[in-house]
Write an enzyme that holds these catalytic residues in place. Structure first.
Site, PDB file in Angstrom:
ATOM      1  N   ALA A 167       0.781  -1.246   0.000  1.00 18.90           N
ATOM      2  CA  ALA A 167       0.000   0.000   0.000  1.00 18.90           C
ATOM      3  C   ALA A 167       0.805   1.285   0.000  1.00 18.90           C
ATOM      4  CB  ALA A 167      -0.920   0.001   1.221  1.00 18.90           C
ATOM      5  N   ALA A 168       2.013   1.268   0.570  1.00 15.16           N
ATOM      6  CA  ALA A 168       2.735   2.541   0.767  1.00 15.16           C
ATOM      7  C   ALA A 168       3.272   3.082  -0.568  1.00 15.16           C
ATOM      8  CB  ALA A 168       3.895   2.309   1.724  1.00 15.16           C
ATOM      9  N   LYS A 172      -3.033   4.830  -3.729  1.00 14.69           N
ATOM     10  CA  LYS A 172      -4.184   4.019  -4.149  1.00 14.69           C
ATOM     11  C   LYS A 172      -5.105   3.744  -2.964  1.00 14.69           C
ATOM     12  CE  LYS A 172      -1.582   2.285  -8.033  1.00 14.69           C
ATOM     13  NZ  LYS A 172      -0.270   2.816  -7.593  1.00 14.69           N
ATOM     14  N   ASP A 190       2.001  -2.985   4.257  1.00 14.89           N
ATOM     15  CA  ASP A 190       3.315  -2.776   3.632  1.00 14.89           C
ATOM     16  C   ASP A 190       4.374  -3.259   4.610  1.00 14.89           C
ATOM     17  OD1 ASP A 190       4.078  -0.889   0.980  1.00 14.89           O
ATOM     18  OD2 ASP A 190       5.735  -1.348   2.346  1.00 14.89           O
ATOM     19  N   CYS A 291       4.019  -0.631 -12.627  1.00 16.15           N
ATOM     20  CA  CYS A 291       4.455   0.443 -13.528  1.00 16.15           C
ATOM     21  C   CYS A 291       5.688  -0.050 -14.274  1.00 16.15           C
ATOM     22  CB  CYS A 291       4.702   1.753 -12.790  1.00 16.15           C
ATOM     23  SG  CYS A 291       5.858   1.637 -11.429  1.00 16.15           S
TER      24      CYS A 291
END
Ligand code: SAM
Length: 363
Positions: A167-168, A172, A190, A291
């Site tokens: 999450a970190a 999002k 995380d 990404c």
């Protein structure tokens, strides 16, 4: 001079120089050849001519004016109020973009609503909001359009229980909370303490209240832990090579900097993490995103994991209007989304959406 010589040596008519330069080129002959070979392998190309064309494509990317995207944080404000603020402070609203070309034509203080994401505004390339009042107050989040896709496509309902597996720093997570209107529960996991602390600050600034931070390795979480009994939505945005992120200095992606060993280690983790996410007994919808531009971190991970879940999960097409699709020979690639500076005016991104095909036996 060195660049010209390397170009001539690799792609042109060979060495035409003498003296010191010739010696230097000869000395590095083996290394140059192996770098070129690695670049072709990583791009799945077989000839130097194809490699040259791929450079041209990357150079085209630099020529594209990628807008400054910002997501309106509806937990702190509304689309109407943020747009009104910008209009009152010298910006001109041009309506909803109808094509990628509209986004590229933005000038000076003009702005548009994005054509795919209703909470995202696009401003002219080069606009800087880092010191802007709306940003400092958490009313807008500076997030690239492509990175807004995973939470938008997961589309958790208000009141749902959601797991944000990596999450970190929390971009999002805050978008998920906005979609859920801060109702329900988001487990923001995380394993990096410092990054999780940053996420905590960001979530506070964004007005998120429905989250629980979990400082742990996602792979060590027990999917059958009673705390996660109601988790139906999972977002997995794991560590990746970042090869889709534009290098702002040279305007190109950093693809060739990822060593084969690092790529193998990353895709190994991504494979395990995606398998783990799909193991949550009540998971209904799972989004996997990176990404990265590498097939090895994207389509190949999805394909390998699906082999273990073919009776329980299937890929779905989450955005039929999105033109840019997955690559490679994997049949599910057409259901995966890719994004790039060249075709979508965003950073390079990959998203796959899984849905459960059978009812969980626990239901
Ligand atoms: N989703 C985040 C966002 O939108 O702000 C970005 C996530 S970043 C691409 C990947 C994160 O995964 C990093 O913060 C990293 O610390 C975390 N991570 C890597 N391995 C992990 C693991 N085994 N368990 C939990 N988190 C992990």
């Amino acid at each position: 001079m060195a660049k010209l010589l390397v170009y001539d040596y690799v792609f042109g008519k060979g060495l035409k120089c003498g003296g010191h330069w010739k010696l230097l080129m000869r000395k590095n002959h083996g290394q140059l050849n192996s770098i070129v070979a690695r670049m072709k392998v990583s791009r799945h190309l077989s000839s130097n001519r194809e490699l040259l064309s791929s450079f041209q494509e990357a150079a085209d990317d630099t020529g594209r004016q990628i807008p400054r995207y910002c997501r309106v944080n509806v937990l702190r404000s509304s689309m109407h109020d943020v747009m009104d603020y910008f209009k009152r402070h010298g910006h001109t609203y041009l309506g909803k973009a109808r094509s990628v070309k509209d986004l590229e034509r933005l000038k000076n203080n003009e702005f548009l609503t994005d054509l795919h994401l209703p909470d995202v505004l696009a401003f002219a390339h080069g606009t800087d909001f880092h010191d802007h009042e709306l940003y400092r107050c958490g009313n807008i989040i500076l997030q690239d359009k492509a990175s807004c896709l995973p939470a938008f496509l997961l589309a958790p309902t208000p009141g749902a229980h959601v797991m944000d597996c990596c999450a970190a720093p929390g971009n999002k997570t805050s978008q998920l909370a906005a979609i859920m209107k801060n109702k329900g529960k988001i487990f923001a996991v995380d394993r990096d303490e410092a990054r999780l602390a940053t996420a905590s600050t960001q979530l506070l600034r964004a007005g998120v209240t429905c989250h629980v931070l979990l400082h742990t390795d996602f792979l060590q979480l027990d999917p059958h832990d009673p705390r996660f009994r109601d988790v139906r939505f999972l977002l997995l945005d794991p560590s990746c090579s970042g090869s889709g992120m534009l290098n702002r200095h040279v305007g190109q992606v950093d693809e060739e900097k990822v060593s084969p060993d690092r790529l193998a280690a990353l895709s190994g983790f991504q494979y395990l993490a995606l398998r783990h996410a799909l193991s949550f007994p009540r998971a209904q919808r799972v989004v996997y995103s990176t990404c990265s531009l590498h097939l090895q971190e994207n389509e190949e991970v999805v394909q390998d994991v699906l082999k273990h879940f073919e009776n329980s999960f299937r890929l779905v097409d989450p955005l039929p209007d999105w033109p840019h699709r997955g690559e490679g020979t994997f049949p599910g690639a057409a259901l995966c989304l890719r994004a790039s500076a060249h075709s979508d005016l965003t950073s390079g991104f990959f998203v796959a959406v899984f849905e459960r095909v059978e009812q969980s036996p626990l239901k």
